[in-house]
Design a protein around this motif. Structure first.
Motif, mmCIF file in Angstrom:
data_model
loop_
_atom_site.group_PDB
_atom_site.id
_atom_site.type_symbol
_atom_site.label_atom_id
_atom_site.label_comp_id
_atom_site.label_asym_id
_atom_site.label_seq_id
_atom_site.Cartn_x
_atom_site.Cartn_y
_atom_site.Cartn_z
ATOM 1 N N ALA A 126 0.849 -1.192 0.000
ATOM 2 C CA ALA A 126 0.000 0.000 0.000
ATOM 3 C C ALA A 126 0.881 1.237 0.000
ATOM 4 O O ALA A 126 1.849 1.323 0.756
ATOM 5 N N LYS A 127 0.541 2.217 -0.835
ATOM 6 C CA LYS A 127 1.390 3.385 -1.040
ATOM 7 C C LYS A 127 0.564 4.664 -0.952
ATOM 8 O O LYS A 127 -0.452 4.800 -1.634
ATOM 9 N N LEU A 128 1.008 5.592 -0.111
ATOM 10 C CA LEU A 128 0.348 6.888 0.054
ATOM 11 C C LEU A 128 1.305 7.986 -0.392
ATOM 12 O O LEU A 128 2.436 8.077 0.105
ATOM 13 N N ASN A 129 0.873 8.827 -1.339
ATOM 14 C CA ASN A 129 1.696 9.898 -1.895
ATOM 15 C C ASN A 129 1.064 11.254 -1.617
ATOM 16 O O ASN A 129 -0.163 11.406 -1.695
ATOM 17 N N ALA A 130 1.902 12.247 -1.348
ATOM 18 C CA ALA A 130 1.445 13.633 -1.236
ATOM 19 C C ALA A 130 2.512 14.532 -1.833
ATOM 20 O O ALA A 130 3.699 14.405 -1.505
ATOM 21 N N GLY A 131 2.106 15.428 -2.742
ATOM 22 C CA GLY A 131 3.075 16.290 -3.402
ATOM 23 C C GLY A 131 2.503 17.658 -3.725
ATOM 24 O O GLY A 131 1.280 17.839 -3.803
#
Length: 270
Positions: free
Chosen positions: A236-241
């Motif tokens: 599971a991967k959570l990204n914020a940019g």
């Protein structure tokens, strides 16, 4: 035995390439073979002309056909070109890895990619994007170098917007329809300092330089996009940019935007 094999594959994948799972671009490496990922992405911006806060939501499925080939399919919904949230586009993406030089804690890889999309939106801005704004095709190459905990990547592509206004002789709208796009990306694995289990949470930091140069009607932009990423249990991967403009002479919907996405991978799917 099957669980052991999956564990080893996941651990190796996490150790060697977690830091090249870029947020705003694709690396030359592919997702694990025989895996399927589901991804939901939200892009939020403030329209510099209307003053409204608008968003695009992308639902995407990704398939690791084998170690060299991966395919994506996606649909987008947004209120960027309408007064309410609506379906706006669909696209397909494919990437083929044709070069791989792998070491214990490093590798160099190159891939070719192609993408096609259809969109209900009309061309209104100088910036070209087939991720929902316009319909068209894109193709290019990617080169990625992994050096232990640091991953560097470069992309060069060509975008062609293929909408009816491009060939409409009576149209008075002067916007570009072709462009070269490029990116330079860096990712660094901060945590864990040492791998002992695939249940460990990964923390990756990224910074990406994203640019475009149109042809015909010559316009350009250069953006910078820092991002943070958390990977849970290697699946599971959570990204914020946050993406912001360094320089441009384009008419763009917005000079900066936020991105948030979550991805779930199912391994060893036949």
């Amino acid at each position: 035995m099957n669980r052991l094999i999956v564990f080893v594959l996941v651990l190796l994948s996490s150790t060697l390439s977690a830091q090249e799972l870029y947020v705003f671009s694709e690396p030359a490496s592919n997702m694990p073979a025989h895996s399927i990922s589901l991804k939901q992405t939200a892009k939020v911006l403030r329209n510099r002309y209307s003053g409204n806060t608008e968003s695009r939501h992308t639902s995407e499925v990704m398939w690791g056909v084998n170690k060299n080939l991966m395919l994506h399919g996606a649909a987008t919904f947004s209120d960027m070109y309408s007064s309410n949230l609506r379906w706006e586009s669909a696209r397909a993406y494919g990437k083929y890895r044709f070069l791989s030089n792998d070491g214990m804690y490093s590798h160099f890889r190159m891939s070719a990619f192609a993408e096609a999309s259809v969109s209900r939106n009309n061309a209104m801005y100088d910036e070209l994007s087939i991720d929902g704004d316009q319909g068209g095709i894109q193709a290019g190459i990617i080169a990625t170098q992994l050096l232990h905990k640091l991953a560097l990547s470069a992309t060069l592509g060509r975008t062609e917007v293929l909408q009816s206004s491009r060939w409409d002789k009576s149209s008075t709208l002067s916007v570009p329809y072709s462009a070269y796009t490029y990116s330079l990306s860096a990712g660094y694995l901060v945590l864990p300092r040492k791998y002992t289990s695939y249940d460990q949470t990964n923390l990756n930091l990224y910074v990406e330089l994203l640019g475009q140069q149109t042809t015909g009607v010559s316009k350009y932009y250069i953006d910078l996009a820092p991002a943070v990423q958390l990977i849970f249990s290697s699946t599971a991967k959570l990204n914020a940019g946050y993406r912001f403009q360094l320089g441009s002479d384009m008419r763009r919907m917005a000079a900066n935007s936020w991105l948030l996405s979550f991805e779930w991978t199912f391994l060893n799917v036949k």
